[in-house]
Design an enzyme around this catalytic site. Structure first.
Site, PDB file in Angstrom:
ATOM      1  N   GLU A   1       1.547   1.795  -3.491  1.00 26.21           N
ATOM      2  CA  GLU A   1       0.309   2.283  -4.132  1.00 26.21           C
ATOM      3  C   GLU A   1       0.079   3.763  -3.829  1.00 26.21           C
ATOM      4  O   GLU A   1      -0.361   4.520  -4.688  1.00 26.21           O
ATOM      5  CB  GLU A   1      -0.882   1.439  -3.666  1.00 26.21           C
ATOM      6  CG  GLU A   1      -0.801   0.030  -4.243  1.00 26.21           C
ATOM      7  CD  GLU A   1      -1.856  -0.910  -3.716  1.00 26.21           C
ATOM      8  OE1 GLU A   1      -1.927  -1.069  -2.473  1.00 26.21           O
ATOM      9  OE2 GLU A   1      -2.599  -1.488  -4.519  1.00 26.21           O
TER      10      GLU A   1
ATOM     11  N   GLU B   1       2.408  -8.445  -1.435  1.00 29.56           N
ATOM     12  CA  GLU B   1       1.086  -8.982  -1.083  1.00 29.56           C
ATOM     13  C   GLU B   1       0.928 -10.446  -1.452  1.00 29.56           C
ATOM     14  O   GLU B   1       0.272 -11.211  -0.744  1.00 29.56           O
ATOM     15  CB  GLU B   1      -0.034  -8.178  -1.775  1.00 29.56           C
ATOM     16  CG  GLU B   1      -0.290  -6.826  -1.162  1.00 29.56           C
ATOM     17  CD  GLU B   1       0.515  -5.713  -1.824  1.00 29.56           C
ATOM     18  OE1 GLU B   1       1.592  -5.999  -2.396  1.00 29.56           O
ATOM     19  OE2 GLU B   1       0.070  -4.561  -1.763  1.00 29.56           O
TER      20      GLU B   1
ATOM     21  N   GLY C   1       0.811  -1.217   0.000  1.00 28.73           N
ATOM     22  CA  GLY C   1       0.000   0.000   0.000  1.00 28.73           C
ATOM     23  C   GLY C   1       0.846   1.270   0.000  1.00 28.73           C
ATOM     24  O   GLY C   1       0.413   2.313  -0.497  1.00 28.73           O
TER      25      GLY C   1
HETATM   26  N1  CO8 Z   1       1.703  -3.874   8.885  1.00 29.82           N
HETATM   27  C1  CO8 Z   1       1.747  -3.909  10.239  1.00 29.82           C
HETATM   28  N2  CO8 Z   1       2.900  -3.833  10.955  1.00 29.82           N
HETATM   29  C2  CO8 Z   1       4.043  -3.712  10.252  1.00 29.82           C
HETATM   30  C3  CO8 Z   1       4.079  -3.675   8.851  1.00 29.82           C
HETATM   31  C4  CO8 Z   1       2.830  -3.758   8.139  1.00 29.82           C
HETATM   32  N3  CO8 Z   1       2.745  -3.674   6.805  1.00 29.82           N
HETATM   33  N4  CO8 Z   1       5.367  -3.577   8.456  1.00 29.82           N
HETATM   34  C5  CO8 Z   1       6.109  -3.524   9.568  1.00 29.82           C
HETATM   35  N5  CO8 Z   1       5.323  -3.624  10.656  1.00 29.82           N
HETATM   36  C6  CO8 Z   1       5.730  -3.616  12.072  1.00 29.82           C
HETATM   37  C7  CO8 Z   1       6.303  -4.967  12.488  1.00 29.82           C
HETATM   38  O1  CO8 Z   1       5.279  -5.881  12.808  1.00 29.82           O
HETATM   39  C8  CO8 Z   1       7.125  -4.569  13.689  1.00 29.82           C
HETATM   40  O2  CO8 Z   1       6.277  -4.389  14.788  1.00 29.82           O
HETATM   41  P1  CO8 Z   1       6.768  -4.794  16.296  1.00 29.82           P
HETATM   42  O3  CO8 Z   1       7.939  -3.866  16.579  1.00 29.82           O
HETATM   43  O4  CO8 Z   1       5.580  -4.553  17.124  1.00 29.82           O
HETATM   44  O5  CO8 Z   1       7.192  -6.232  16.198  1.00 29.82           O
HETATM   45  C9  CO8 Z   1       7.651  -3.191  13.307  1.00 29.82           C
HETATM   46  O6  CO8 Z   1       6.789  -2.721  12.266  1.00 29.82           O
HETATM   47  C10 CO8 Z   1       9.061  -3.256  12.775  1.00 29.82           C
HETATM   48  O7  CO8 Z   1       9.091  -4.214  11.721  1.00 29.82           O
HETATM   49  P2  CO8 Z   1      10.127  -5.440  11.666  1.00 29.82           P
HETATM   50  O8  CO8 Z   1      10.522  -5.855  13.035  1.00 29.82           O
HETATM   51  O9  CO8 Z   1       9.546  -6.492  10.762  1.00 29.82           O
HETATM   52  O10 CO8 Z   1      11.362  -4.714  10.956  1.00 29.82           O
HETATM   53  P3  CO8 Z   1      12.425  -5.298   9.903  1.00 29.82           P
HETATM   54  O11 CO8 Z   1      13.426  -4.197   9.723  1.00 29.82           O
HETATM   55  O12 CO8 Z   1      12.905  -6.628  10.297  1.00 29.82           O
HETATM   56  O13 CO8 Z   1      11.594  -5.472   8.521  1.00 29.82           O
HETATM   57  C11 CO8 Z   1      10.032  -4.860   6.786  1.00 29.82           C
HETATM   58  C12 CO8 Z   1      10.985  -4.381   7.897  1.00 29.82           C
HETATM   59  C13 CO8 Z   1      10.838  -5.490   5.646  1.00 29.82           C
HETATM   60  C14 CO8 Z   1       9.308  -3.620   6.289  1.00 29.82           C
HETATM   61  C15 CO8 Z   1       9.051  -5.908   7.358  1.00 29.82           C
HETATM   62  O14 CO8 Z   1       8.446  -5.383   8.521  1.00 29.82           O
HETATM   63  C16 CO8 Z   1       7.961  -6.308   6.406  1.00 29.82           C
HETATM   64  O15 CO8 Z   1       8.161  -7.154   5.553  1.00 29.82           O
HETATM   65  N6  CO8 Z   1       6.739  -5.710   6.587  1.00 29.82           N
HETATM   66  C17 CO8 Z   1       5.564  -6.106   5.837  1.00 29.82           C
HETATM   67  C18 CO8 Z   1       5.616  -5.613   4.405  1.00 29.82           C
HETATM   68  C19 CO8 Z   1       4.403  -6.065   3.651  1.00 29.82           C
HETATM   69  O16 CO8 Z   1       4.119  -7.227   3.480  1.00 29.82           O
HETATM   70  N7  CO8 Z   1       3.634  -5.076   3.131  1.00 29.82           N
HETATM   71  C20 CO8 Z   1       2.413  -5.322   2.372  1.00 29.82           C
HETATM   72  C21 CO8 Z   1       1.237  -5.205   3.287  1.00 29.82           C
HETATM   73  S1  CO8 Z   1      -0.295  -5.668   2.485  1.00 29.82           S
HETATM   74  C22 CO8 Z   1      -0.711  -4.271   1.608  1.00 29.82           C
HETATM   75  O17 CO8 Z   1      -0.034  -3.296   1.606  1.00 29.82           O
HETATM   76  C23 CO8 Z   1      -2.020  -4.363   0.828  1.00 29.82           C
HETATM   77  C24 CO8 Z   1      -2.392  -3.006   0.267  1.00 29.82           C
HETATM   78  C25 CO8 Z   1      -3.842  -2.951  -0.078  1.00 29.82           C
HETATM   79  C26 CO8 Z   1      -4.512  -1.724   0.579  1.00 29.82           C
HETATM   80  C27 CO8 Z   1      -5.267  -2.133   1.787  1.00 29.82           C
HETATM   81  C28 CO8 Z   1      -6.170  -1.034   2.369  1.00 29.82           C
HETATM   82  C29 CO8 Z   1      -7.054  -1.580   3.453  1.00 29.82           C
END
Ligand code: CO8
Length: 258
Positions: free
Chosen positions: A112, A132, A109
């Site tokens: 996006e 995703e 997102g």
């Molecule tokens: N959602 C919720 N929490 C997140 C997200 C996310 N997308 N990304 C990171 N966080 C949180 C982690 O859970 C973590 O929380 P906590 O400290 O409580 O454990 C904190 O942020 C730090 O993250 P990491 O410990 O994972 O940090 P790293 O440096 O190891 O990794 C990354 C960073 C690579 C960004 C990793 O966190 C990651 O892969 N995040 C998810 C990325 C992802 O899959 N994004 C796609 C999401 S789906 C989407 O975007 C659909 C869009 C459609 C629109 C929807 C509208 C409703």
């Protein structure tokens, strides 16, 4: 209106600035945050003192995408009833230039949101991706459409199916972003671009955006007919009179924004 919790919005000269401000979560976009972003954009779009809107992210990244925790228990019915994309759709209806200055991760997102902006500037280390597919879903806020329109079907499918990270250099080669700027110069560069656009005649900037938007959706002739109507309309503005008079009189124009 409630005080924004996830964004910081401010006006800097003629630039409306919106900073995503949930750095502890890589600016993961929950629904409240999207609403705050869109409301700030709309406020600036209506504010005559603002000419250009600039978006960036606080902390290590622009945005890691939609908030996964918020979606984990969603069902088709809960999604249909919430209609989370209604807020996203409001971005396409804005008239003023929207510039994204991105760094770090620009995922899902977050990608996006950047693609919904008119111009994108990124640091050399920025990584773009649509992860995703690895979550068992797909982009839902325009990613499949905007990426495909930008880079074509074959390339878009590869990025969308693999979820691979696209480095800024490749995003630039593919025409997804305008320019790569060193991290310590990104903000200054984007503000300079924003100020240059802000100094142009307001109605020209607005009707250029309107006509360019039509290029993606209309046939060539329909698009050109639309362009022509916008062109004629500009002859009703004071800035057209001033711009052309100044040229004829060999002086610098002073635009008034109407
Ligand atoms: N959602 C919720 N929490 C997140 C997200 C996310 N997308 N990304 C990171 N966080 C949180 C982690 O859970 C973590 O929380 P906590 O400290 O409580 O454990 C904190 O942020 C730090 O993250 P990491 O410990 O994972 O940090 P790293 O440096 O190891 O990794 C990354 C960073 C690579 C960004 C990793 O966190 C990651 O892969 N995040 C998810 C990325 C992802 O899959 N994004 C796609 C999401 S789906 C989407 O975007 C659909 C869009 C459609 C629109 C929807 C509208 C409703």
């Amino acid at each position: 209106m409630l005080t924004p919790q996830y964004v910081k919005a401010s006006i800097d000269g003629r630039i409306g600035r919106i900073r995503l401000n949930r750095p502890e979560r890589y600016n993961a976009l929950n629904r409240a945050m999207i609403r705050e972003i869109v409301e700030a954009m709309e406020r600036f779009d209506q504010d005559e003192t603002v000419a250009v809107i600039v978006l960036n992210g606080e902390g290590k990244s622009f945005s890691a995408g939609a908030d996964i925790e918020e979606m984990v228990d969603a069902t088709p019915v809960s999604m249909e009833l919430l209609d989370p994309f209604a807020d996203w759709d409001r971005i396409s209806r804005l008239h003023k230039p929207l510039i994204a200055a991105v760094h770090g991760f620009v995922l899902g997102g977050g990608f996006e949101l950047a693609l919904a902006c008119d111009l994108i500037y990124a640091t050399p280390e920025t990584q773009f991706a649509f992860p995703e597919v690895g979550l068992g879903v797909m982009p839902g806020a325009g990613g499949t459409q905007r990426l495909t329109k930008r880079i074509g079907r074959t390339r878009a499918l590869e990025w969308l199916w693999t979820g691979d990270r696209m480095p800024a250099s490749e995003a630039q080669q593919l025409g997804i972003i305008n320019r790569i700027v060193e991290a310590d110069q990104l903000e200054a560069h984007v503000l300079t671009v924003a100020e240059r656009i802000a100094a142009q005649p307001v109605m020209s900037v607005r009707l250029i955006k309107d006509a360019v938007d039509k290029a993606g959706n209309l046939s060539l002739q329909d698009g050109m007919d639309h362009e022509r109507r916008n062109f004629y309309l500009l002859f009703g503005t004071n800035d057209q009179t001033e711009g052309m008079q100044a040229f004829v009189e060999k002086r610098q124009p002073t635009f008034k924004g109407n």
